[in-house]
Design a protein around this motif. Structure first.
Motif: not given
Ligand SMILES: [Zn+2]
Length: 275
Positions: A137, A261, A264, A266
């Motif tokens: 990340h 994204h 998932h 964030h």
């Molecule tokens: Zn993240």
């Protein structure tokens, strides 16, 4: 010499993946020497013992340093859990206390709207040290970022509680439909973390994003999440934002350099003390 290089590599790898694993490895090496443990299996056992002890100590001590662990298992009607216990085993389930409040309240809200729903989290941060990178990340270094798995339904449209398309919660991408907004050029340079991982995609089950719960989660994050809990932004791909009909400047695209994204969400909290 070769053994020293190998040990150094193991130390670096364990530190990068688990933060405290490298330290536990050094302690285990010292103990093995002290106790004259030569058998490889016993040495491995010693390391696992040291790693387990270090993980328990981290859990007890991290709150003094501003990080708290998120729940690991979805037993006893818990509405929030790690997508896999692996995230807890690797000590990647730590966040600032304010972010844990966000995650718990989000999970409670989705469960109140759709009873029996477990919200799953993936990477948070490590237990210690602001700025310590949580690879791969770009953020997640200060306990104020948390990845949340999407909610899924099967091909027949039945909600699958506690299940994600990918076995680790990452990399099973929702592909944009023809005509959807495409924010980045098809060909990225080598500096981008925007991996498509095309070869992996056929391996995932034929689940789809469950729009009711995912939409409810996003709407809550953009409203109560922002005003009451200090959520600064939520990263999502433009085609999903459009499909889910969520209009908020806090729900936004992360840029072409960062990871995709559409596998998932964030959640990013504002700076400490502010929104
Ligand atoms: Zn993240």
């Amino acid at each position: 010499m070769l053994r020293l290089v190998a040990r150094l590599l193991i130390f670096v790898l364990l530190t990068l993946v688990t933060q405290i694993g490298g330290l536990a490895y050094l302690v285990a090496l010292g103990l093995a020497r002290l106790l004259r443990v030569r058998h490889e299996a016993l040495r491995l056992g010693l390391f696992l013992l040291c790693y387990g002890a270090a993980s328990i100590i981290a859990m007890l001590v991290a709150p003094s340093f501003g990080r708290v662990p998120l729940p690991c298992l979805a037993g006893n009607g818990e509405t929030l859990a790690a997508q896999s216990p692996l995230y807890c085993v690797l000590n990647r389930n730590y966040v600032a206390p304010e972010l844990r409040e966000v995650a718990l309240a989000l999970a409670e809200h989705v469960d109140a709207e759709f009873p029996g729903t477990t919200t799953l989290v993936v990477d948070g941060s490590f237990p210690f040290l602001d700025g310590f990178p949580l690879l791969p990340h770009l953020s997640h270094g200060n306990g104020r970022a948390l990845d949340v798995a999407y909610y899924y339904e099967d091909a027949e449209g039945r909600f699958r509680n506690g299940v994600t398309r990918s076995p680790i919660g990452y990399f099973a991408f929702e592909q944009p439909a023809t005509g959807d907004v495409l924010p980045c050029p098809a060909q990225q340079d080598g500096l981008s973390l925007r991996w498509d991982l095309d070869a992996l995609q056929p391996l995932f089950p034929n689940y789809r994003l469950e729009p009711q719960r995912t939409g409810a989660a996003l709407r809550w994050l953009a409203t109560a999440g922002v005003t009451r809990f200090g959520v600064r932004s939520v990263f999502i791909e433009p085609h999903l934002k459009q499909a889910l009909g969520v209009n908020s400047s806090h729900i936004r695209f992360q840029g072409c350099r960062a990871a995709r994204h559409d596998d998932h969400l964030h959640i990013q909290l504002g700076r400490s003390g502010g929104v």
